[in-house]
Design an enzyme around this catalytic site. Structure first.
Site, PDB file in Angstrom:
ATOM      1  N   GLU A 263       0.857  -1.199   0.000  1.00  0.00           N
ATOM      2  CA  GLU A 263       0.000   0.000   0.000  1.00  0.00           C
ATOM      3  C   GLU A 263       0.887   1.240   0.000  1.00  0.00           C
ATOM      4  O   GLU A 263       1.802   1.313   0.815  1.00  0.00           O
ATOM      5  CB  GLU A 263      -0.918  -0.004   1.217  1.00  0.00           C
ATOM      6  CG  GLU A 263      -1.883  -1.182   1.218  1.00  0.00           C
ATOM      7  CD  GLU A 263      -2.805  -1.223   2.440  1.00  0.00           C
ATOM      8  OE1 GLU A 263      -2.754  -0.306   3.281  1.00  0.00           O
ATOM      9  OE2 GLU A 263      -3.575  -2.188   2.551  1.00  0.00           O
ATOM     10  N   HIS A 284      -7.929   1.059   1.691  1.00  0.00           N
ATOM     11  CA  HIS A 284      -7.805   0.860   3.147  1.00  0.00           C
ATOM     12  C   HIS A 284      -8.663   1.870   3.918  1.00  0.00           C
ATOM     13  O   HIS A 284      -8.158   2.595   4.789  1.00  0.00           O
ATOM     14  CB  HIS A 284      -6.337   0.957   3.573  1.00  0.00           C
ATOM     15  CG  HIS A 284      -6.048   0.275   4.878  1.00  0.00           C
ATOM     16  ND1 HIS A 284      -4.878  -0.390   5.126  1.00  0.00           N
ATOM     17  CD2 HIS A 284      -6.774   0.157   6.017  1.00  0.00           C
ATOM     18  CE1 HIS A 284      -4.889  -0.884   6.361  1.00  0.00           C
ATOM     19  NE2 HIS A 284      -6.043  -0.555   6.927  1.00  0.00           N
TER      20      HIS A 284
HETATM   21  O1  LIG Z   1      -5.943  -0.969  11.952  1.00  0.00           O
HETATM   22  C1  LIG Z   1      -6.964  -0.299  11.837  1.00  0.00           C
HETATM   23  O2  LIG Z   1      -7.622   0.096  12.819  1.00  0.00           O
HETATM   24  C2  LIG Z   1      -7.441   0.064  10.474  1.00  0.00           C
HETATM   25  O3  LIG Z   1      -6.665  -0.571   9.511  1.00  0.00           O
HETATM   26  C3  LIG Z   1      -7.441   1.533  10.224  1.00  0.00           C
HETATM   27  O4  LIG Z   1      -6.278   2.091  10.713  1.00  0.00           O
HETATM   28  P1  LIG Z   1      -5.417   3.133   9.834  1.00  0.00           P
HETATM   29  O5  LIG Z   1      -6.397   4.058   9.155  1.00  0.00           O
HETATM   30  O6  LIG Z   1      -4.551   3.849  10.798  1.00  0.00           O
HETATM   31  O7  LIG Z   1      -4.671   2.270   8.890  1.00  0.00           O
END
Ligand SMILES: O=C(O)[C@H](O)COP(=O)(O)O
Length: 316
Positions: A263, A284
């Site tokens: 990613e 994501h």
């Molecule tokens: O791990 C998480 O809670 C989710 O993937 C979202 O977290 P992030 O937006 O910080 O990746």
């Protein structure tokens, strides 16, 4: 040098409430300037992160006063938890705070995938094409089986919503004890049974050495014909080439990948996913809604208040 460092995005009102109460350095892009970050954490007692800040031995060594890392979110792949423990630093994820967002994404996505092309008719209809046979004939979610891999707080919330939609819920969890109360909400099965019986398979396990490629070509081959797969957990748990092949061959009828091995998406994955049918990709965002952003920030702020409120001020 601040007591609290926030090197990433945080819900604004919650960040401001901390700024009003503590000596806070908040810079949404500080995570990307490593040398400055290491300097800024020199006196910090609390660090609030999402998933962009690499919390490793280098950072911990640079922050000798650090007491807590508050993670806005649940995934800990950017935090060296063992190194934190070795440095006496508590790590506090915001367990459950984005569970509803992820669960709503899963249910909505499952319904879209089971309907086949139904939601992709806009350009045809707007262009005057009224092809009901092509867009009709999708499937209902009610009465189908939801198979949940990883039955923690997010998996359980997905299960609750799936049941409310009239689904049967089965779950596989490699570590949860049989005596856990959660098993009153789902029938516990092994992974092979889950793959064979589920119409919708939704992944909610962490990315660990033992879960990398958990859903590989062999797992796809064990799935019920026409099943759909949703990965809002972590990239790498699903083998992307195997997923594309299973969609192209019709072994499964749809997939949604909110998380990818690399990613942002790299050229290899772009090539793998080109022209793959009934595939939903998103960057994501399953757990990232306005409400979840507020809740994960509040959990982090509470953690900081607890730790710094209780701690003795350290002389400069
Ligand atoms: O791990 C998480 O809670 C989710 O993937 C979202 O977290 P992030 O937006 O910080 O990746």
């Amino acid at each position: 040098m601040a007591d609290v460092v926030i090197p990433e995005f945080m819900d604004e009102p919650t960040a401001q409430s901390l700024i009003a109460a503590f000596d806070v350095h908040w810079d949404r892009t500080l995570w990307s300037r490593r040398a400055e970050l290491l300097e800024r954490v020199r006196n910090a007692r609390a660090l609030i992160v999402r998933n962009d800040t690499l919390v490793n031995t280098e950072l911990l060594d640079a922050a000798p006063r650090l007491q807590v890392v508050a993670r806005m979110g649940v995934g800990l792949d950017t935090i060296d938890v063992e190194a934190c423990a070795a440095h006496g630093v508590e790590v506090v994820p915001s367990i459950g705070a984005n569970a509803v967002s992820v669960a709503e994404y899963v249910i909505a996505t499952a319904m879209i995938l089971l309907r086949g092309p139904a939601y992709y008719a806009t350009s045809d209809v707007a262009g005057g094409i009224w092809d009901r046979p092509r867009f009709a004939g999708g499937r209902e979610i009610a009465g189908r089986t939801m198979g949940i891999v990883g039955f923690g707080s997010i998996g359980q919330t997905v299960g609750d919503k799936a049941r409310a939609m009239g689904m049967d819920v089965i779950a596989y969890d490699a570590v949860m004890p049989d005596t856990a109360a959660a098993w009153s909400k789902a029938r516990r099965v092994d992974l092979e049974t889950l793959l064979a019986q589920s119409d919708v398979i939704s992944l909610h396990c962490p990315k660990l050495p033992q879960t990398i490629d958990l859903i590989d070509a062999d797992a796809f081959a064990q799935m019920k014909s026409g099943a759909v797969l949703i990965n809002s957990a972590r990239g790498g748990i699903v083998n992307e080439a195997a997923c594309a092949a299973a969609l192209k061959s019709g072994q499964i009828s749809g997939a949604a990948l909110d998380t990818l091995d690399v990613e942002p998406i790299d050229a290899t994955a772009q090539a793998i996913f080109r022209d793959v049918p009934n595939l939903i990709l998103s960057p994501h965002i399953a757990g990232v809604t306005q409400e979840a952003n507020r809740r994960i920030a509040e959990v982090a702020a509470d953690t900081v208040r607890r730790v710094l409120g209780a701690a003795q001020p350290i002389p400069a």
